[in-house]
Design an enzyme around this catalytic site. Sequence first.
Site, mmCIF file in Angstrom:
data_model
loop_
_atom_site.group_PDB
_atom_site.id
_atom_site.type_symbol
_atom_site.label_atom_id
_atom_site.label_comp_id
_atom_site.label_asym_id
_atom_site.label_seq_id
_atom_site.Cartn_x
_atom_site.Cartn_y
_atom_site.Cartn_z
ATOM 1 C CE LYS A 119 -13.539 -5.246 -2.747
ATOM 2 N NZ LYS A 119 -12.135 -5.540 -2.980
ATOM 3 C CD GLU A 203 -11.459 -3.104 -10.779
ATOM 4 O OE1 GLU A 203 -10.272 -3.092 -10.386
ATOM 5 O OE2 GLU A 203 -12.382 -2.590 -10.137
ATOM 6 C CE LYS A 204 -5.538 -1.984 -19.578
ATOM 7 N NZ LYS A 204 -5.118 -3.039 -20.523
ATOM 8 C CD GLU A 278 -9.195 0.928 0.004
ATOM 9 O OE1 GLU A 278 -8.639 0.799 1.113
ATOM 10 O OE2 GLU A 278 -9.313 -0.026 -0.802
ATOM 11 C CG ASN A 293 -12.286 -0.456 2.893
ATOM 12 O OD1 ASN A 293 -12.740 -1.496 2.442
ATOM 13 N ND2 ASN A 293 -11.067 -0.038 2.632
ATOM 14 N NE ARG A 295 -12.804 -2.353 6.859
ATOM 15 C CZ ARG A 295 -11.545 -2.103 6.565
ATOM 16 N NH1 ARG A 295 -10.804 -1.380 7.390
ATOM 17 N NH2 ARG A 295 -10.994 -2.535 5.444
ATOM 18 N NE ARG A 341 -1.657 -1.450 7.835
ATOM 19 C CZ ARG A 341 -2.830 -1.867 7.357
ATOM 20 N NH1 ARG A 341 -3.171 -3.132 7.500
ATOM 21 N NH2 ARG A 341 -3.649 -1.043 6.729
HETATM 22 P P1 ADP Z 1 -7.425 -1.282 6.033
HETATM 23 O O1 ADP Z 1 -8.177 -1.283 4.726
HETATM 24 O O2 ADP Z 1 -8.224 -0.856 7.204
HETATM 25 O O3 ADP Z 1 -6.114 -0.656 5.943
HETATM 26 P P2 ADP Z 1 -6.547 -3.803 5.310
HETATM 27 O O4 ADP Z 1 -7.009 -3.488 3.922
HETATM 28 O O5 ADP Z 1 -5.110 -4.029 5.533
HETATM 29 O O6 ADP Z 1 -7.110 -2.764 6.338
HETATM 30 O O7 ADP Z 1 -7.293 -5.059 5.800
HETATM 31 C C1 ADP Z 1 -8.655 -5.155 5.551
HETATM 32 C C2 ADP Z 1 -9.232 -6.028 6.596
HETATM 33 O O8 ADP Z 1 -8.642 -7.327 6.541
HETATM 34 C C3 ADP Z 1 -8.981 -5.467 7.960
HETATM 35 O O9 ADP Z 1 -10.238 -5.332 8.539
HETATM 36 C C4 ADP Z 1 -8.107 -6.473 8.672
HETATM 37 O O10 ADP Z 1 -8.627 -6.792 9.935
HETATM 38 C C5 ADP Z 1 -8.157 -7.690 7.809
HETATM 39 N N1 ADP Z 1 -6.807 -8.228 7.622
HETATM 40 C C6 ADP Z 1 -5.657 -7.537 7.609
HETATM 41 N N2 ADP Z 1 -4.605 -8.341 7.461
HETATM 42 C C7 ADP Z 1 -5.097 -9.599 7.374
HETATM 43 C C8 ADP Z 1 -4.511 -10.897 7.207
HETATM 44 N N3 ADP Z 1 -3.205 -11.084 7.140
HETATM 45 N N4 ADP Z 1 -5.346 -11.975 7.128
HETATM 46 C C9 ADP Z 1 -6.663 -11.795 7.220
HETATM 47 N N5 ADP Z 1 -7.267 -10.608 7.379
HETATM 48 C C10 ADP Z 1 -6.511 -9.524 7.463
HETATM 49 P P1 ADP Z 2 -9.452 -5.220 -0.832
HETATM 50 O O1 ADP Z 2 -10.917 -5.201 -0.559
HETATM 51 O O2 ADP Z 2 -8.892 -6.583 -0.706
HETATM 52 O O3 ADP Z 2 -8.739 -4.158 -0.070
HETATM 53 P P2 ADP Z 2 -9.103 -3.519 -3.211
HETATM 54 O O4 ADP Z 2 -10.077 -3.458 -4.338
HETATM 55 O O5 ADP Z 2 -9.075 -2.362 -2.294
HETATM 56 O O6 ADP Z 2 -9.325 -4.895 -2.414
HETATM 57 O O7 ADP Z 2 -7.645 -3.730 -3.818
HETATM 58 C C1 ADP Z 2 -6.548 -3.951 -2.967
HETATM 59 C C2 ADP Z 2 -5.259 -3.606 -3.708
HETATM 60 O O8 ADP Z 2 -5.136 -4.390 -4.904
HETATM 61 C C3 ADP Z 2 -5.164 -2.161 -4.173
HETATM 62 O O9 ADP Z 2 -4.691 -1.300 -3.183
HETATM 63 C C4 ADP Z 2 -4.187 -2.298 -5.325
HETATM 64 O O10 ADP Z 2 -2.861 -2.416 -4.848
HETATM 65 C C5 ADP Z 2 -4.565 -3.615 -5.948
HETATM 66 N N1 ADP Z 2 -5.552 -3.420 -7.035
HETATM 67 C C6 ADP Z 2 -6.894 -3.465 -6.927
HETATM 68 N N2 ADP Z 2 -7.504 -3.258 -8.121
HETATM 69 C C7 ADP Z 2 -6.509 -3.064 -9.025
HETATM 70 C C8 ADP Z 2 -6.468 -2.812 -10.453
HETATM 71 N N3 ADP Z 2 -7.580 -2.726 -11.179
HETATM 72 N N4 ADP Z 2 -5.248 -2.675 -11.042
HETATM 73 C C9 ADP Z 2 -4.109 -2.775 -10.316
HETATM 74 N N5 ADP Z 2 -4.084 -3.019 -8.989
HETATM 75 C C10 ADP Z 2 -5.257 -3.169 -8.333
HETATM 76 MG MG MG Z 3 -9.040 -2.104 -0.226
#
Ligand code: ADP
Ligand code: ADP
Ligand code: MG
Length: 448
Positions: A119, A203-204, A278, A293, A295, A341
Site C-alpha cells: 500500500k 494515515e490521518k 477505493e 484491489n 482482482r 452479504r
Molecule cells: P472486497 O474488497 O472484495 O469487498 P473484502 O474487502 O471484504 O472484499 O475482503 C477482502 C478479502 O479478504 C477478500 O478477498 C476476502 O476473501 C477476504 N476476507 C473477507 N472476509 C474475511 C474474514 N472474515 N477473514 C479473513 N478474510 C476475509
Molecule cells: P483493506 O485492504 O483491509 O481493505 P483499506 O485501506 O481498504 O484496507 O481500508 C479498509 C477500511 O478501513 C476502509 O473502507 C475504511 O472504512 C477504513 N479506513 C481505511 N483508511 C482510513 C482512514 N485513513 N481514515 C478512516 N478510515 C479508514
Molecule cells: Mg479495502
Amino acid sequence: MAREIKRLLIANRGEIAVRIIYAARELGIETVAVYSEADADSLHVQLADYAVCIGGASPQESYLNIPNIIAAAEAWGADAIHPGYGFLAENPTFAKIVESHGLVFVGPKPEHIEIMGDKVEAKKAAKRAGVPLVPGTEEPIESVEEAKRVAAEIGYPVLLKAAAGGGGRGMRVVESEAEMESRFLAASSEAEAAFGDGRLYLEKFIMKPKHIEVQVFGDEYGNATHLYERECSLQRRHQKVLEEAPSPSIDEDKRREVVDYALRLVREIGYLNAGTVEFLYDENGSFYFIEMNTRVQVEHPITEMITGVDIIKSQILVAMGERLNFNGDELPINGHAIEARINAEDPENNFAPSPGRITLLHKPGGFGIRIDSHVYQGYTIPPYYDSMVAKLVAWGKDRDEAIRRMLRALDEFVLEGIRTNIPLHRRILTRKEFLNGRFYTNSLERWV
Ligand code: ADP
Ligand code: ADP
Ligand code: MG
C-alpha cells in the site's frame, strides 16, 4: 483473439468458484474445480466439468498450495487459471508461476499486483498520477518514536495500517500519543501474523468518511474504462457488510471526479483486467485514495446489475487478448442495486462464526432478485474458511424500490441449522439514517 482458453481452472472455492463456472460455461469454456478435503461436498465441485482434490482442509494445504494447483492444471489440461478473490488472487508470485508454466492468469500482470499489494507503493503510484491521498507517511514507519513524530505533525487521531494489509486486518486507530506504543505493537504483530510482513504506515484518520470505490478495467491495447462506483460504507471491523451501486451520496459531477481519479491511476500503471480503486469521501466533499484491489471484488454483482456488463466474462475475454467491448462513459446507469452479504455468524454472540449443517433452505426469488451462493439444503458449512454463505442482491428501478425488494427478499429467506446476520440487514434497511443516506464507515458499529 490472441490466445484461446478452452479449459479454465478455478483456484478458489465457495460462491466465487460457482460464479466463475457460470461465466466460463456461457463462454463455452470447460472448467476444472480444485477443492480441499473439507470441500468434497461443495457445489463448485459438483458443477465443474472436472474436479481435483488438492489437499487438506487448511488453506495452506489446499487453496494456497501453489505446487498442487499448478500440478492439477497441468494434469487436467487447463490452459488458464482464474484466482477469484482472497487466497492467491493478490499473490504476485503465484501470477508469475502461472505464466511461467505457459498458463493464462485471468487477472492483471504480476507487477500490478506487486505495486498495489504494497500500500505504500500504491500510494506513490497514485501520487504520481495526481490522485488525492489521505495525508500520511510516504514510507513505512521504522519505530514507535517515528510514528509519534509523524502523528504529531498530521494531528490525532491517526490510523496505523499494514503495508501488506487486506481484509481489514493490521489496522489500529490511535487517538493520542499515549496510545501509540501499544497500538503500534498490536498492529505490527497482527500484520506479521496475517501477512508475514509487519511493516506499518500511518494515515490521518478521516472522521465520518464514506467508502466509495470505482470498478475499472484495462485491456492490453491501452484502453482503460470504468463501470461507475459502489458505495461500501456499511462495515464491521473494516469489512463490508452491505453495498450499493450507484452511491446515493454523490451527484453527477462528483461521480465524474472520482471516476477520473480512478482512470488516472489505471493509465499511470497501464493496468490490465478488472480492478477496483477505493476512496474515502469526507464530509467536505473530498475524495482520498486508500488502495487498489487487483482482482474481482466480492461486491461486483451490484455493478453488473446496473450496467448489464458481466464482469467475470469480461475478465476472461480480456485475458484471452480481446479488446474491451464496453465503454463506461457510454453506458447508462440502469436503476439501483444493493448487496447484502449473508454470513453464517451469530448476531447475539458478537457475530461469532456459526458453521454447521443447513437443515432447511429456501432462497427468495422473483423480479430483481439475484443470489450468488454455493450452499444448498443439507450442506455443512466447514469451519475453516470465511463465513459468507450467500450474496443477496436486489435490483430496483430506483433506490427506494431496491430497498423494498431487499426487505421483501430477506423476509422470505429461510436458512435453518445455522445462525445468520439476516436480522442485522433488516435493521440496516429500516434505519432512518440508511434511508436518507446519512451513514458513514463508523455507522454500522454504532447501530448494532
Ligand atoms: P472486497 O474488497 O472484495 O469487498 P473484502 O474487502 O471484504 O472484499 O475482503 C477482502 C478479502 O479478504 C477478500 O478477498 C476476502 O476473501 C477476504 N476476507 C473477507 N472476509 C474475511 C474474514 N472474515 N477473514 C479473513 N478474510 C476475509
Ligand atoms: P483493506 O485492504 O483491509 O481493505 P483499506 O485501506 O481498504 O484496507 O481500508 C479498509 C477500511 O478501513 C476502509 O473502507 C475504511 O472504512 C477504513 N479506513 C481505511 N483508511 C482510513 C482512514 N485513513 N481514515 C478512516 N478510515 C479508514
Ligand atoms: Mg479495502
